[in-house]
Write an enzyme that holds these catalytic residues in place. Structure first.
Site, PDB file in Angstrom:
ATOM      1  CE  LYS A   1       1.939   9.001   2.901  1.00 38.23           C
ATOM      2  NZ  LYS A   1       0.688   8.459   3.419  1.00 38.23           N
TER       3      LYS A   1
ATOM      4  CG  ASP B   1      10.029   7.393   3.355  1.00 33.75           C
ATOM      5  OD1 ASP B   1       9.418   8.190   2.623  1.00 33.75           O
ATOM      6  OD2 ASP B   1       9.500   6.378   3.841  1.00 33.75           O
TER       7      ASP B   1
ATOM      8  CD1 TRP C   1       4.622   5.009   7.535  1.00 35.80           C
ATOM      9  CD2 TRP C   1       4.966   3.490   5.934  1.00 35.80           C
ATOM     10  NE1 TRP C   1       3.412   4.710   6.963  1.00 35.80           N
ATOM     11  CE2 TRP C   1       3.577   3.790   5.987  1.00 35.80           C
ATOM     12  CE3 TRP C   1       5.433   2.559   5.004  1.00 35.80           C
ATOM     13  CZ2 TRP C   1       2.659   3.173   5.143  1.00 35.80           C
ATOM     14  CZ3 TRP C   1       4.509   1.941   4.161  1.00 35.80           C
ATOM     15  CH2 TRP C   1       3.146   2.254   4.232  1.00 35.80           C
TER      16      TRP C   1
END
Length: 362
Positions: A197, A173, A103
């Protein structure tokens, strides 16, 4: 319900059953309006009260930091990868990125399309199976910001602490570990996270940032991609993902009921310890992928002796009601995502299954 799946999906992921049941009860008729919240105007007082309540509740869970604003956006973390450099990586500036896996690589790739970037630290030499030490970072004077991915969902690594970047904005993030542990928000300038999530269903992306960062975006970039557009309009410039925001508010209420971030963190540590102990005490039958000091409490990655035995593990686990244990296609192996909403009993069921599988196949 009598039977719920043992849900270890990496995202969209488990949502607390209590939240789903509350939403079910309000689904057709929200607060006596004769409408679902999905059917009403986002300009109306009923929806706006939910919108504002969710913003206030989120900041409250984070200690009600002064001078921070919550934005509800769309497009997931992937859109944030582009919005960040579009808004902050101006001419003459360079953006620092900590490279820790899949990511962070996506975030770096987007930033390079916009302007000058540099890699402030990397764990590539360790095949991203650890996180780099950030204590001795060298940050140039013209740094626009430093970007860190707090938890790599695919590899299964997690930062336990964050650097002091001084006057350089620290942007993180937190898509896969937001609200999973206690956090001093004042150490961060901007946090962003996809909701799917730990915060609720997919569809909404949360940004928590210092207000001064959000107020003056460059005017040459598209209006909907400017942070100041959403700041000035309280995230109501365009139609928001109303039902997803409603669900986020319900999840935030549930977190409060668990004892806030302190209670959630204690439960998450208990779940992760149980699963990592099962891996470590299996005499090598199961092997953790990540260096112990960098292990994620959200995404537990592990391997067996061969791909064939891993396929057998997946097949038999699915027959027993376990979902989402196959590792990401880019790295293979096995992964159990044990986010906030995954109950301890679900993790215990997995550990018991692992022990039985080892007994039969060891």
């Amino acid at each position: 319900m009598n039977k719920r799946a043992f849900n270890f999906n990496a995202g969209p992921a488990a949502i607390p059953l209590e939240v789903l049941e509350r939403a079910q009860a309000e689904f057709v008729d929200f607060q006596g309006t004769g409408m679902s919240i999905m059917e009403m105007s986002h300009r109306g007082a009923v929806y706006e009260s939910v919108h504002d309540e969710a913003q206030k509740r989120l900041l409250g869970l984070l200690g009600a930091p002064v001078g921070y604003k919550v934005l509800f956006l769309t497009g997931g973390a992937s859109t944030q990868f582009a919005m960040l450099p579009l808004n902050f990586l101006t001419e003459g500036k360079t953006a620092g990125y900590v490279r820790t896996g899949s990511w962070s690589d996506k975030a770096i790739a987007e930033a390079r399309l916009i302007g000058e970037t540099y890699i402030a630290a990397s764990s590539e030499d360790d095949k991203f199976m650890s996180v780099p030490d950030l204590h001795q970072l060298q940050i140039p004077e013209n740094a626009a910001y430093l970007h860190v991915t707090s938890n790599e969902t695919i590899e299964g690594t997690q930062f336990k602490e964050f650097p002091d970047t001084g006057s350089t904005p620290l942007i993180v993030d937190m898509s896969s570990d937001i609200l999973s542990r206690s956090l001093d928000v004042n150490r961060f300038d901007l946090i962003y996270a996809g909701a799917q999530k730990n915060l609720g269903p997919s569809g909404v992306t949360v940004v928590i940032a210092r207000e001064e960062l959000l107020q003056n975006s460059p005017k040459h970039i598209p209006t909907v991609l400017r942070y100041d557009t959403h700041f000035k309009n309280n995230s109501l410039y365009n139609t928001p993902p109303a039902f997803s925001i409603y669900m986020v508010n319900q999840v935030l209420k549930w977190i409060e009921e668990q004892g806030g971030l302190t209670g959630i963190e204690a439960l998450n540590v208990k779940k992760a310890d149980l699963l990592y102990q099962a891996i470590d005490q299996s005499s090598g039958f199961f092997r953790g992928c990540v260096a112990e000091s960098s292990r994620s409490n959200m995404n537990v990655t592990f391997r067996l002796s061969s791909e064939d035995i891993e396929k057998k593990f997946i097949k038999e686990s699915e027959q027993e009601g376990f979902v989402g244990l196959k590792g990401h296609r880019s790295v293979g192996g096995l992964r159990a995502s044990i986010y906030n909403a995954v109950p301890y009993d679900t993790v215990k069921a997995l550990v018991d299954f692992m022990a039985e599988f080892q007994r039969k196949n060891g």
